[in-house]
Enzyme design. Structure first.
Site, short mmCIF file in Angstrom:
data_model
loop_
_atom_site.label_atom_id
_atom_site.label_comp_id
_atom_site.label_asym_id
_atom_site.label_seq_id
_atom_site.Cartn_x
_atom_site.Cartn_y
_atom_site.Cartn_z
NE ARG A 273 46.29 48.31 51.07
CZ ARG A 273 45.16 48.16 50.37
NH1 ARG A 273 44.28 47.26 50.73
NH2 ARG A 273 44.92 48.91 49.31
CD GLU B 122 48.12 41.50 50.29
OE1 GLU B 122 47.80 42.02 49.21
OE2 GLU B 122 47.47 41.65 51.33
CG HIS C 227 44.21 42.15 48.69
ND1 HIS C 227 45.24 42.99 49.03
CD2 HIS C 227 43.11 42.96 48.59
CE1 HIS C 227 44.80 44.23 49.13
NE2 HIS C 227 43.51 44.24 48.86
C1 8YV Z 1 41.85 45.93 45.36
C2 8YV Z 1 42.01 47.27 47.53
O1 8YV Z 1 42.15 44.60 45.63
O2 8YV Z 1 40.67 49.16 47.22
C3 8YV Z 1 41.70 48.71 47.68
O3 8YV Z 1 42.51 49.41 48.28
O4 8YV Z 1 42.84 46.76 48.20
C4 8YV Z 1 41.23 46.45 46.59
O5 8YV Z 1 40.02 46.98 46.25
C5 8YV Z 1 43.03 46.50 44.69
O6 8YV Z 1 43.14 47.87 44.67
C6 8YV Z 1 43.02 45.99 43.25
O7 8YV Z 1 44.23 45.82 42.82
#
Ligand code: 8YV
Length: 313
Positions: A232, A261, A279
């Site tokens: 993150r 983001e 991302h």
């Molecule tokens: C996805 C993520 O981009 O799992 C996560 O926490 O950051 C990613 O797998 C996101 O959740 C999809 O919107």
């Protein structure tokens, strides 16, 4: 039997909606112009929420839904939800672990290679027909270099497995030392950085890890080191990272995540020693299919009264 009402906070891949609609009365929050009015109108029917790591579920939203029983995350990151609050409201929360582990580790390795071997520059070189008239600067070898992993969970272990195939000695930093791995443990991120050529962040976001990777870590990583972030943006002091990149404190970075983001700090785009991704760690057909299936399986288990598959609360 009447279908339970499911609130979706944002879109999933297009194939998911028809599948969800066979089981649920789906409400699309992202299409509403006046979201609070829409929520108030449906507050007494919404029993489930399908959300994403980036959208989460705020306490205000949870509080506005008195009939909410379950929140299912399309992702593993839980930084955009207050789990204690959900728990206090007796709301179950599920995530999509395991199915995305390989792809996130793959993108971490891809970023290591891309930034060290100047892959984007090589691509531009061929496209611009400069090949033959100008020389590309030499790149840096990745094989055999020291890999440092911040966060040796499932994804961290998958990065370690891949790095092993690159003959990289592996060290890691975790809240606690693991007794089940052959890798060297470092008590601090700075100590890990000091013995890494590639420093890869795979720790969860949220208040506990906010800004944890700071200027001291970049100084320790040094002018030949690369920083890779597939976790993150919040886990890094982004100003310190930008300073380190702009001033040669570190050699380069491969970044899939940012503080803001989808509009990251524009200073990143001015740098030639970074490889930037929007991302996309889990963004393959295979993984996104697995994630969608797991969201649906958890919801189905909940409404059938079966144990949840991947609950965190
Ligand atoms: C996805 C993520 O981009 O799992 C996560 O926490 O950051 C990613 O797998 C996101 O959740 C999809 O919107």
């Amino acid at each position: 039997m009447e279908k339970p009402t499911l609130l979706m906070t944002g879109p999933y891949p297009e194939w998911e909606l028809p599948l969800l609609e066979t089981q649920y009365h789906v409400l699309k929050l992202w299409e509403q112009t006046d979201k609070p009015v829409f929520i108030a109108k449906h507050a007494n029917e919404i029993r489930a929420m399908a959300t994403r790591g980036d959208l989460g579920a705020s306490n205000d939203l949870i509080n506005a839904l008195p009939k909410l029983e379950i929140i299912s995350f399309f992702g593993v990151g839980l930084d955009a939800i207050d789990l204690n609050y959900a728990k206090s409201k007796n709301i179950r929360v599920t995530i999509t672990p395991d199915v995305l582990t390989s792809d996130v580790a793959d993108i971490a390795m891809g970023l290591c290679l891309a930034v060290a071997r100047n892959i984007p520059q090589g691509d531009t070189h061929v496209r611009s027909a400069a090949w033959g008239s100008a020389m590309l600067p030499l790149a840096t070898r990745m094989t055999g270099k020291r890999m440092g992993i911040i966060g040796l969970g499932n994804i961290g272990m998958a990065v370690a497995k891949r790095a092993t195939a690159f003959d990289m000695p592996i060290s890691y930093h975790n809240r606690k030392k693991r007794d089940d791995v052959p890798y060297a443990y470092c008590e601090t991120i700075e100590a890990l950085a000091a013995q890494s050529d590639f420093l890869v962040a795979v720790i969860p976001g949220g208040p506990a890890t906010q800004g944890m990777i700071s200027s001291a870590a970049f100084i320790a990583l040094g002018k030949n080191g690369y920083f890779i972030n597939v976790a993150r943006g919040s886990v890094v002091d982004e100003d310190a990272l930008l300073y380190a990149l702009e001033n040669g404190v570190i050699k380069g970075a491969g970044l899939d995540v940012f503080l803001n983001e989808p509009k990251p700090d524009a200073r990143f785009t001015k740098l030639s020693n970074v490889v930037l991704q929007p991302h996309v760690g889990s963004a393959t057909y295979e993984t996104r299919r697995g994630m969608g299936q797991l969201v649906r399986d958890n919801l189905a288990a909940h409404f059938a009264g079966r144990p949840l598959i991947s609950a965190v609360v």
